[in-house]
Enzyme design. Structure first.
Site, PDB file in Angstrom:
ATOM      1  N   ASP A 186      -6.597   2.652   7.616  1.00 57.77           N
ATOM      2  CA  ASP A 186      -7.903   1.987   7.533  1.00 57.77           C
ATOM      3  C   ASP A 186      -8.171   0.646   7.952  1.00 57.77           C
ATOM      4  O   ASP A 186      -9.223   0.551   7.869  1.00 57.77           O
ATOM      5  CB  ASP A 186      -8.464   2.697   6.128  1.00 57.77           C
ATOM      6  CG  ASP A 186      -8.532   4.114   6.127  1.00 57.77           C
ATOM      7  OD1 ASP A 186      -8.079   4.796   6.985  1.00 57.77           O
ATOM      8  OD2 ASP A 186      -9.244   4.641   5.168  1.00 57.77           O
ATOM      9  N   GLU A 203     -18.610  18.167   2.039  1.00 52.98           N
ATOM     10  CA  GLU A 203     -17.720  19.180   1.142  1.00 52.98           C
ATOM     11  C   GLU A 203     -18.202  18.913  -0.398  1.00 52.98           C
ATOM     12  O   GLU A 203     -18.018  19.734  -1.129  1.00 52.98           O
ATOM     13  CB  GLU A 203     -16.197  18.340   1.398  1.00 52.98           C
ATOM     14  CG  GLU A 203     -15.625  18.537   2.655  1.00 52.98           C
ATOM     15  CD  GLU A 203     -14.428  17.909   2.882  1.00 52.98           C
ATOM     16  OE1 GLU A 203     -13.590  18.316   3.897  1.00 52.98           O
ATOM     17  OE2 GLU A 203     -14.122  17.122   2.153  1.00 52.98           O
ATOM     18  N   GLY A 249       1.029  -1.207  -0.028  1.00 54.02           N
ATOM     19  CA  GLY A 249      -0.153  -0.159  -0.038  1.00 54.02           C
ATOM     20  C   GLY A 249       0.852   1.352   0.034  1.00 54.02           C
ATOM     21  O   GLY A 249       1.692   1.478   0.918  1.00 54.02           O
ATOM     22  N   ALA A 267      -6.441  10.393   7.444  1.00 60.43           N
ATOM     23  CA  ALA A 267      -5.020  10.535   6.970  1.00 60.43           C
ATOM     24  C   ALA A 267      -4.292  10.553   8.357  1.00 60.43           C
ATOM     25  O   ALA A 267      -3.184   9.887   8.305  1.00 60.43           O
ATOM     26  CB  ALA A 267      -4.606  11.645   5.973  1.00 60.43           C
ATOM     27  N   VAL A 316      -1.948  -7.515  -4.747  1.00 64.30           N
ATOM     28  CA  VAL A 316      -1.741  -8.348  -4.028  1.00 64.30           C
ATOM     29  C   VAL A 316      -2.948  -9.031  -3.797  1.00 64.30           C
ATOM     30  O   VAL A 316      -4.191  -8.742  -3.787  1.00 64.30           O
ATOM     31  CB  VAL A 316      -1.339  -7.652  -2.406  1.00 64.30           C
ATOM     32  CG1 VAL A 316      -1.384  -9.075  -1.428  1.00 64.30           C
ATOM     33  CG2 VAL A 316      -0.017  -6.868  -2.599  1.00 64.30           C
ATOM     34  N   GLY A 344      -0.312   4.379   0.220  1.00 67.45           N
ATOM     35  CA  GLY A 344      -1.142   5.435   0.868  1.00 67.45           C
ATOM     36  C   GLY A 344      -0.229   6.197   1.961  1.00 67.45           C
ATOM     37  O   GLY A 344       0.950   5.942   2.206  1.00 67.45           O
ATOM     38  N   PHE A 345      -0.881   6.912   2.610  1.00 62.13           N
ATOM     39  CA  PHE A 345      -0.285   7.609   3.815  1.00 62.13           C
ATOM     40  C   PHE A 345       0.373   6.741   4.838  1.00 62.13           C
ATOM     41  O   PHE A 345       1.383   6.943   5.006  1.00 62.13           O
ATOM     42  CB  PHE A 345      -1.241   8.514   4.710  1.00 62.13           C
ATOM     43  CG  PHE A 345      -2.061   9.497   3.933  1.00 62.13           C
ATOM     44  CD1 PHE A 345      -1.175  11.043   3.703  1.00 62.13           C
ATOM     45  CD2 PHE A 345      -3.125   9.530   3.406  1.00 62.13           C
ATOM     46  CE1 PHE A 345      -1.614  12.103   3.036  1.00 62.13           C
ATOM     47  CE2 PHE A 345      -3.533  10.774   2.717  1.00 62.13           C
ATOM     48  CZ  PHE A 345      -2.806  11.863   2.502  1.00 62.13           C
ATOM     49  N   GLY A 346      -0.376   5.710   5.230  1.00 63.08           N
ATOM     50  CA  GLY A 346       0.491   4.711   6.245  1.00 63.08           C
ATOM     51  C   GLY A 346       1.750   3.875   5.696  1.00 63.08           C
ATOM     52  O   GLY A 346       2.684   4.012   6.168  1.00 63.08           O
TER      53      GLY A 346
END
Length: 456
Positions: free
Chosen positions: A318, A179, A20, A333, A88, A22-24
């Protein structure tokens, strides 16, 4: 494959596989810069995506490349890291192999940062009619649907058909739904008002539907009420306490309470553009490694974010369920960033033979949501030795701007986004109002004078 063969050349170092980008995952990889490990970061895409601004792409405020950056570019100067673009499909915990569509990758330490997808609460068939926002392709799909709705309404001869095309329903009153509703309202009231000759874009009906008693439920009720008033002032219908019963190509069916008898009734809102932001489900990461899960599939992790019974496997972001002070951490995030940074410290301590850092603890910096033009809400309620903070209006909006610019990856992206926002603020313009035929698949039912969008 060459990328996998490199593992043998780096076998003297512990092999850390991160799934992954992403942020993590990205912060875990960056936190291991210079550590005596060989890192392989896997992602099915070649880019890191700044998900909090996806709705800006969906509403034509930003272009996709302004909120994404190539993972290889981000890690290009990190000599102990390589990037593999692969899907994966599972994990063999006995043999310590990650299973992908391009082969197997061995690991000594595994970090799963695979994020989440939309949850339709058992009604997956609704996704065709009500897309959510998780990836760039989702945002492009939603943008296509919104802009196409205005274009078809322009040539419709039937007033009833025009009304249906100019009705936009957003399901879910969390930050994304709020938003999106605010941005579509601004688009209709200001950006598009001079573009059409046969319709008044200001007549667009924007409906925000929330099953709970108020929108922005994670915020203080005072801020939720302020956001509701702002949206209503800008022409958004906020419907709370109503559940979605059905979604199809004609719109949504809501469960409502009849005023006279308080019995349950049904109401249909006819709309060809429905957008989903009502729930998430975790990736299959927990299932891959046999971890216990919560009700939405997130892995219940140990205090150091490892999988119980598998200290060599970590699940973050997440995809992880972690309780702090009796409450689960929010799937945002900052949570993923702090988890990724912490896991990097744990791994570095292990391979260097030092004691692990203390149990993971999340530092709550507060919740931010922009509601519309120069109006946002900010709430910080939880501990850490800091006073409670509640902000609304322009100050919260300025804070929202600065925080999002700060977390964007890359100087070029930050500069482009700042310039775009400055131009949009002073001119109400949206430069990404492009309909690209054949790129995404919409569910629109065309009028007799229009052909349906296609999938390619």
């Amino acid at each position: 494959m060459r990328a996998f063969a490199n593992q043998g050349n780096r076998a003297r170092r512990p092999r850390v596989v991160i799934v992954g980008g992403g942020f993590g995952g990205l912060y875990a990889a960056k936190g291991l810069k210079g550590a005596p490990v060989a890192i392989t970061l896997l992602d099915r895409n070649n880019h890191h995506l700044f998900q909090p601004l996806l709705y800006q792409v969906a509403t034509a405020g930003l272009s996709p490349e302004q909120i994404a950056a190539p993972i290889r570019s981000i890690l290009s100067r990190q000599q102990n890291a390589e990037v593999v673009m692969a899907e994966v499909v599972g994990v063999d915990t006995q043999r310590q192999r990650v299973l992908t569509d391009r082969g197997e990758i061995p690991y000594d330490i595994l970090v799963l940062a695979t994020g989440s997808r939309h949850s339709y609460f058992g009604h997956e068939e609704w996704e065709r009619f009500a897309p959510g926002l998780k990836e760039i392709t989702d945002a492009m799909d939603v943008r296509q649907r919104i802009l196409t709705a205005f274009e078809i309404a322009e040539v419709e001869e039937s007033a009833e058909a025009r009304e249906r095309w100019l009705t936009f329903v957003l399901v879910g009153g969390g930050p994304t739904g709020v938003e999106m509703a605010g941005q579509i309202a601004e688009m209709a009231r200001f950006t598009l008002v001079r573009d059409f000759r046969h319709i008044d874009s200001r007549s667009a009906r924007i409906v925000l539907v929330e099953a709970g008693p108020r929108i922005l439920p994670s915020f203080h009720p005072e801020l939720s009420a302020a956001a509701t008033r702002f949206l209503a002032h800008n022409g958004v219908e906020v419907r709370t306490g109503v559940k979605v019963m059905h979604i199809d190509q004609e719109g949504v069916v809501l469960e409502t309470s009849l005023p006279a008898t308080h019995e349950q009734g049904e109401e249909r809102i006819y709309s060809h553009t429905v957008i989903w932001s009502a729930g998430n489900r975790a990736s299959p990461a927990a299932r891959w490694v046999g971890a216990p899960t919560d009700r939405i599939g997130r892995a219940k992790v140990a205090p150091d974010l490892s999988v119980p019974g598998h200290p060599e496997i970590f699940i973050i972001g997440d995809a992880a369920y972690f309780e702090q002070d009796g409450k689960p951490l929010p799937a945002v995030a900052p949570t993923a960033i702090q988890m990724g940074t912490y896991v990097a410290k744990v791994i570095r301590a292990r391979v260097e033979g030092r004691p692990q850092p203390p149990t993971f603890r999340y530092f709550d910096k507060g919740d931010l949501a922009t509601v519309g033009r120069h109006f946002a809400v900010f709430c910080r309620e939880r501990g850490g030795g800091f006073p409670r903070v509640r902000l609304k209006g322009f100050i919260a909006w300025a804070l929202w701007l600065s925080m999002h610019i700060y977390f964007l990856i890359g100087f070029a992206n930050r500069l482009l986004v700042m310039l775009n926002w400055a131009r949009a603020y002073f001119t109400y313009g949206r430069g990404a109002r492009l309909i690209i035929r054949g790129v995404v698949c919409g569910q629109h039912r065309p009028s007799e004078k229009e052909s349906a969008p296609v999938c390619r």
